[in-house]
Design an enzyme around this catalytic site. Structure first.
Site, PDB file in Angstrom:
ATOM      1  N   ASP A 134       0.841  -1.196   0.000  1.00 60.26           N
ATOM      2  CA  ASP A 134       0.000   0.000   0.000  1.00 60.26           C
ATOM      3  C   ASP A 134       0.881   1.253   0.000  1.00 60.26           C
ATOM      4  OD1 ASP A 134      -2.340  -1.450   0.055  1.00 60.26           O
ATOM      5  OD2 ASP A 134      -2.860  -0.972   2.131  1.00 60.26           O
ATOM      6  N   ARG A 184      -1.439  -0.761  -8.521  1.00 58.78           N
ATOM      7  CA  ARG A 184      -2.768  -0.228  -8.190  1.00 58.78           C
ATOM      8  C   ARG A 184      -2.701   1.303  -8.203  1.00 58.78           C
ATOM      9  NH1 ARG A 184      -4.046  -1.014  -2.288  1.00 58.78           N
ATOM     10  NH2 ARG A 184      -4.214  -3.199  -2.823  1.00 58.78           N
TER      11      ARG A 184
HETATM   12  C1  LIG Z   1      -8.828  -1.065  -3.394  1.00 55.87           C
HETATM   13  C2  LIG Z   1      -8.368   0.244  -2.845  1.00 55.87           C
HETATM   14  C3  LIG Z   1      -7.136   0.343  -2.234  1.00 55.87           C
HETATM   15  C4  LIG Z   1      -6.674   1.573  -1.761  1.00 55.87           C
HETATM   16  N1  LIG Z   1      -5.396   1.676  -1.303  1.00 55.87           N
HETATM   17  C5  LIG Z   1      -4.919   2.901  -0.976  1.00 55.87           C
HETATM   18  C6  LIG Z   1      -3.534   3.096  -0.665  1.00 55.87           C
HETATM   19  O1  LIG Z   1      -2.724   2.163  -0.659  1.00 55.87           O
HETATM   20  N2  LIG Z   1      -3.117   4.347  -0.362  1.00 55.87           N
HETATM   21  C7  LIG Z   1      -3.970   5.432  -0.366  1.00 55.87           C
HETATM   22  O2  LIG Z   1      -3.523   6.563  -0.110  1.00 55.87           O
HETATM   23  N3  LIG Z   1      -5.276   5.266  -0.634  1.00 55.87           N
HETATM   24  C8  LIG Z   1      -5.757   4.046  -0.946  1.00 55.87           C
HETATM   25  N4  LIG Z   1      -7.101   3.910  -1.265  1.00 55.87           N
HETATM   26  C9  LIG Z   1      -8.054   5.013  -1.005  1.00 55.87           C
HETATM   27  C10 LIG Z   1      -8.108   5.994  -2.155  1.00 55.87           C
HETATM   28  O3  LIG Z   1      -6.926   6.755  -2.200  1.00 55.87           O
HETATM   29  C11 LIG Z   1      -9.313   6.962  -2.013  1.00 55.87           C
HETATM   30  O4  LIG Z   1      -9.199   7.683  -0.828  1.00 55.87           O
HETATM   31  C12 LIG Z   1     -10.665   6.256  -2.023  1.00 55.87           C
HETATM   32  O5  LIG Z   1     -10.691   5.210  -2.932  1.00 55.87           O
HETATM   33  C13 LIG Z   1     -11.771   7.264  -2.430  1.00 55.87           C
HETATM   34  O6  LIG Z   1     -11.555   7.688  -3.748  1.00 55.87           O
HETATM   35  P1  LIG Z   1     -12.450   7.221  -4.999  1.00 55.87           P
HETATM   36  O7  LIG Z   1     -11.519   6.948  -6.131  1.00 55.87           O
HETATM   37  O8  LIG Z   1     -13.329   6.114  -4.620  1.00 55.87           O
HETATM   38  O9  LIG Z   1     -13.235   8.533  -5.433  1.00 55.87           O
HETATM   39  P2  LIG Z   1     -14.187   9.507  -4.620  1.00 55.87           P
HETATM   40  O10 LIG Z   1     -14.404  10.664  -5.535  1.00 55.87           O
HETATM   41  O11 LIG Z   1     -13.648   9.797  -3.258  1.00 55.87           O
HETATM   42  O12 LIG Z   1     -15.502   8.670  -4.459  1.00 55.87           O
HETATM   43  C14 LIG Z   1     -16.345   8.333  -5.545  1.00 55.87           C
HETATM   44  C15 LIG Z   1     -17.660   7.815  -4.969  1.00 55.87           C
HETATM   45  O13 LIG Z   1     -17.413   6.591  -4.272  1.00 55.87           O
HETATM   46  C16 LIG Z   1     -18.133   6.553  -3.054  1.00 55.87           C
HETATM   47  N5  LIG Z   1     -17.190   6.582  -1.914  1.00 55.87           N
HETATM   48  C17 LIG Z   1     -15.859   6.826  -1.947  1.00 55.87           C
HETATM   49  N6  LIG Z   1     -15.318   6.725  -0.714  1.00 55.87           N
HETATM   50  C18 LIG Z   1     -16.329   6.421   0.121  1.00 55.87           C
HETATM   51  C19 LIG Z   1     -16.411   6.180   1.525  1.00 55.87           C
HETATM   52  N7  LIG Z   1     -15.354   6.221   2.322  1.00 55.87           N
HETATM   53  N8  LIG Z   1     -17.622   5.889   2.036  1.00 55.87           N
HETATM   54  C20 LIG Z   1     -18.740   5.832   1.266  1.00 55.87           C
HETATM   55  N9  LIG Z   1     -18.721   6.045  -0.080  1.00 55.87           N
HETATM   56  C21 LIG Z   1     -17.542   6.337  -0.636  1.00 55.87           C
HETATM   57  C22 LIG Z   1     -19.021   7.756  -3.056  1.00 55.87           C
HETATM   58  O14 LIG Z   1     -20.238   7.403  -3.666  1.00 55.87           O
HETATM   59  C23 LIG Z   1     -18.265   8.734  -3.911  1.00 55.87           C
HETATM   60  O15 LIG Z   1     -19.092   9.710  -4.494  1.00 55.87           O
HETATM   61  C24 LIG Z   1      -7.545   2.703  -1.794  1.00 55.87           C
HETATM   62  C25 LIG Z   1      -8.798   2.598  -2.391  1.00 55.87           C
HETATM   63  C26 LIG Z   1      -9.213   1.408  -2.930  1.00 55.87           C
HETATM   64  C27 LIG Z   1     -10.542   1.353  -3.606  1.00 55.87           C
END
Ligand SMILES: Cc1cc2nc3c(=O)[nH]c(=O)nc-3n(C[C@H](O)[C@H](O)[C@H](O)COP(=O)(O)OP(=O)(O)OC[C@H]3O[C@@H](n4cnc5c(N)ncnc54)[C@H](O)[C@@H]3O)c2cc1C
Length: 308
Positions: A134, A184
């Site tokens: 990560d 990723r």
């Molecule tokens: C498989 C995976 C692994 C990850 N690993 C890391 C990592 O190693 N390091 C790191 O910094 N970040 C990591 N993240 C987190 C990532 O950086 C984002 O903070 C997170 O994915 C929210 O961004 P989004 O792309 O979903 O877009 P956003 O614009 O934040 O969300 C899009 C839509 O998804 C839904 N959504 C998103 N988050 C939430 C929530 N918490 N609760 C409810 N609904 C939500 C909502 O409907 C929102 O409108 C990971 C995310 C995923 C999916």
């Protein structure tokens, strides 16, 4: 702007004590972290994989302060791998690790984290699966990428994560989009300063698309970590344009977020991996989920008020 305030609170010991001890926290936490022990998470892995989904498992607990805790983290992953071996899922169940939990922030932490993570990567390979490193806050990334490169010498399938909000990431993506690499791409979940990261959501999304294009047109295996419907649609377009088949990239989403979308993408024939965190030290992981969607915080606060 609630998000940055929640991320700041995620570093506060006082807040950690208050939130972790509140009895009403539990049901809200369970939405994102469905178990505290390996016994609780194994049935969830079975259930998800029976539905045609894949998983990546994260044992939570990034805020360690002693070498003994870093060894305990390694042992928790080794125990998990032993239990996964019995399920025979191969790479349908992989592991995600945070190097901070393996001691990266302690004195001599780079070597300690490498020494702790290597046996985990070895054990994962022995049961036909992989480990993804990560991405944490930007100060840790040079060490993470160096450990990733070192591990890939013996275990080329070891994955890593890059964050679209950082200015450095397009260059990292170019370097990593090579044959056999698993990368990723996520937006980024930490509170980063304006010197190193885009602060504006639209800028982050544009960077995400540029980076996806680099990965899709490259020779590695892109893992699209996002719940954003626009980015998912663009990923599908970019994959088609790059001539990738459905098994030449995958989507990844977090357990508890947009579950119906997990099933829809899997039903379309995509590889869809659910990032499933478990363990007792869930505070940092939970607070980042609250920061991503302030409505989660309101839901959490409302449940505290109505139950008191
Ligand atoms: C498989 C995976 C692994 C990850 N690993 C890391 C990592 O190693 N390091 C790191 O910094 N970040 C990591 N993240 C987190 C990532 O950086 C984002 O903070 C997170 O994915 C929210 O961004 P989004 O792309 O979903 O877009 P956003 O614009 O934040 O969300 C899009 C839509 O998804 C839904 N959504 C998103 N988050 C939430 C929530 N918490 N609760 C409810 N609904 C939500 C909502 O409907 C929102 O409108 C990971 C995310 C995923 C999916």
């Amino acid at each position: 702007m609630l998000g940055p305030a929640i991320l700041a609170a995620s570093r506060s010991d006082k807040m950690r004590r208050i939130v972790s001890a509140a009895p009403v926290t539990k049901p809200v936490v369970n939405r994102f972290i469905p178990g505290e022990t390996v016994d609780q998470v194994i049935p969830i892995v079975r259930d998800l994989t029976r539905k045609g989904l894949e998983v990546t498992l994260d044992v939570v607990g990034e805020d360690i302060t002693t070498v003994e805790q870093s060894h305990a983290a390694r042992d928790a992953y080794l125990e998990l791998i032993e239990r996964l071996a019995a399920l025979g899922l191969g790479d349908k169940a992989e592991m995600s690790v945070k190097l901070s939990m393996f001691g990266q922030a302690l004195e001599g932490g780079h070597e300690l984290a490498l020494a702790n993570v290597r046996p985990v990567v070895e054990a994962a390979a022995a049961i036909g699966t992989t480990v993804t490193l990560d991405a944490e806050d930007h100060t840790t990334l040079d060490s993470m990428f160096a450990i990733h490169e070192e591990l890939r010498r013996d275990f080329p399938q070891t994955g890593c994560v890059i964050q679209a909000y950082l200015f450095r990431t397009e260059a990292d993506a170019r370097r990593l989009a090579a044959a056999g690499s698993r990368v990723r791409i996520v937006k980024g979940a930490y509170k980063e300063p304006a010197e190193v990261a885009y602060q504006d959501k639209a800028e982050i999304d544009k960077a995400y698309v540029r980076i996806m294009r680099i990965l899709m047109e490259g020779e590695g295996y892109p893992m699209i970590g996002s719940h954003d419907p626009r980015l998912i649609a663009i990923a599908q377009e970019l994959a088609r344009a790059a001539g990738r088949k459905l098994d030449e990239y995958e989507f990844q989403m977090l357990y508890g977020i947009r579950g119906e979308e997990h099933l829809r993408l899997a039903a379309e024939g995509h590889r869809m991996r659910v990032y499933t965190a478990y363990g007792t030290d869930w505070y940092g992981y939970f607070m980042r989920r609250l920061a991503e969607k302030p409505a989660n915080l309101l839901f959490f606060l409302r449940s505290m008020i109505t139950k008191n």
